[in-house]
Design an enzyme around this catalytic site. Structure first.
Site, PDB file in Angstrom:
ATOM      1  N   LYS A  47      -8.020  11.598   2.599  1.00  0.00           N
ATOM      2  CA  LYS A  47      -8.462  12.918   2.131  1.00  0.00           C
ATOM      3  C   LYS A  47      -8.965  13.745   3.306  1.00  0.00           C
ATOM      4  CE  LYS A  47     -11.661  14.741  -1.435  1.00  0.00           C
ATOM      5  NZ  LYS A  47     -12.614  14.305  -2.482  1.00  0.00           N
ATOM      6  N   SER A 124     -11.483  15.869  -6.999  1.00  0.00           N
ATOM      7  CA  SER A 124     -11.008  16.656  -5.888  1.00  0.00           C
ATOM      8  C   SER A 124     -10.117  15.864  -4.923  1.00  0.00           C
ATOM      9  CB  SER A 124     -12.209  17.194  -5.099  1.00  0.00           C
ATOM     10  OG  SER A 124     -12.981  16.119  -4.544  1.00  0.00           O
ATOM     11  N   SER A 148     -14.472  12.483  -8.589  1.00  0.00           N
ATOM     12  CA  SER A 148     -13.305  12.878  -7.813  1.00  0.00           C
ATOM     13  C   SER A 148     -12.361  11.749  -7.430  1.00  0.00           C
ATOM     14  CB  SER A 148     -13.744  13.619  -6.542  1.00  0.00           C
ATOM     15  OG  SER A 148     -14.319  14.862  -6.883  1.00  0.00           O
TER      16      SER A 148
END
Length: 411
Positions: A47, A124, A148
């Site tokens: 990420k 996310s 997330s």
């Protein structure tokens, strides 16, 4: 700057262009050559909130990214995985500064959910989840503050883990709210999820899978009304089936998902404002509409709101301690109330789904508890995950119970 300039072409929109396919300053594995590294050749997607040596940490916002220096070294979590044999493949899309569960980014777009292409992937950690679900990566490193990891894992039909808060080093990572953020990860099977836990925590699996079936599983009755009717029916049927071989109980334990979720949002927002408030206030116009509104709200939270929310949190922690105290007890429940919304759902619909989902996600969030989600079932062709939650620090046992449950449901 267009989305084409930001994204690596193709690949379900999971990867940002910067850094894909190469790793500047990659360190040589710190493992004895006579041993096969634990994660040998496992492909790692990261990420874009973790520092990667020689690259800028983008955080899902190009203006934020351009203001960051080139990272001098890899974040510890990334370094540990590389040192144990994982192979870097690229940085993945994230919702802006991780402040969303939708998986939608105004600058990068919405990564395509491989399990349900007409539905959102969740965020996310959207890009890391999609990279694993699509088979581009074996390990997807992400973060979980309010869900997330757990939400996109459920939406994309893969395994995901939110470890005990503070157990995995979060240095070198953009955080959203310091008392909730954790490093988490995705995989397509529980064994690899466990291998990564062992590497990042310097530990080993504490509970053999054969012993996991002796655990006491509880279902808080307060969760059931949150589920959509088909999900509730399927879950109650599953519980009835498991009772022949597992200790599974329906309990009333004083959980208050609605007020807990409200307290979580206030406390998270207050920490967001403390961490990112000045920068966000000066750059509100750079955010997508939903994230911009969330930052604007966070900047207005009062001391009185925080004090009230903290009292709710303290009460929640006491109730959680009683729930897990003294026995090998684990909560089992669907990860979310329902499947992912369609990509063309309205902003109001997506926000409503987020708020409803937070009532289930906030249990582990407020308590700092480990939670593992794994593929369970599907409705209308879209996945819904099942979760196991345990006491703080009991991550290995939570994962062992989840793997044993997954195997039992596959029989």
């Amino acid at each position: 700057m267009t989305k084409a300039d930001l994204l690596q072409p193709g690949l379900h929109g999971a990867f940002v262009r910067d850094g894909f396919g190469s790793l500047p300053s990659a360190a040589a594995p710190a493992i004895d050559d006579a041993q096969l590294p634990v994660l040998a050749s496992a492909r790692l997607a990261v990420k874009d909130v973790f520092d990667i040596a020689g690259l800028r940490t983008g955080g899902g916002n190009p203006v934020w990214r351009d203001a960051q220096p080139l990272a001098a070294s890899n974040a510890p979590a990334v370094r540990l995985l590389l040192d144990h044999g994982a192979q870097w493949i690229g940085k993945t899309v994230t919702d802006e500064l991780t402040y969303s569960l939708a998986g939608i980014n105004a600058h990068y777009g919405t990564p395509e959910n491989p399990a349900a292409p007409t539905r959102t992937p969740g965020g996310s950690s959207s890009g890391s989840a999609v990279a694993v679900a699509a088979g581009y990566a074996d390990i997807g490193l992400g973060t979980d503050c309010g869900g997330s990891i757990r939400l996109p894992a459920s939406y994309c039909g893969i395994w995901g883990i939110r470890p005990t808060h503070g157990r995995i080093p979060g240095n070198g990572c953009v955080t959203l709210a310091h008392s909730f953020d954790t490093v988490g990860w995705f995989a397509r099977d529980g064994a690899l999820l466990a291998d990564v836990l062992g590497v990042l925590s310097h530990g080993t699996t504490a509970m053999p899978l054969d012993d996991a079936q002796q655990a006491r599983l509880v279902v808080p009755n307060e969760i059931l009304p949150l589920l959509h009717s088909p999900a509730r029916a399927a879950f109650e049927s599953m519980c009835a089936r498991l009772r022949s071989a597992w200790r599974i109980e329906m309990i009333d334990d004083g959980l208050a998902p609605d007020s807990w979720a409200d307290a979580f949002r206030v406390l998270q927002g207050a920490e967001v404002a403390l961490q990112h408030g000045p920068w966000a206030a000066a750059h509100l116009d750079t955010f997508g509409a939903d994230v911009r509104a969330r930052f604007a709200t966070a900047l207005t939270i009062s001391r009185e709101q925080v004090a009230d929310a903290q009292r709710v949190r303290v009460d929640a922690l006491r109730r959680i301690a009683r729930l897990f105290g003294g026995t090998s007890t684990f909560v089992v429940m669907p990860t979310l109330p329902w499947i992912a919304p369609c990509v063309d759902a309205s902003g109001a619909e997506i926000d409503g789904i987020r708020r409803r989902s937070q009532q289930m996600l906030c249990i582990a969030g407020l308590g700092g508890l480990p939670q593992v989600t794994f593929p369970w079932t599907a409705f209308d062709g879209a996945p819904l995950g099942l979760s196991v939650i345990g006491a703080r620090g009991d991550d290995e046992a939570v994962l062992a119970v989840a793997r044993a449950l997954h195997a039992a449901l596959a029989d």
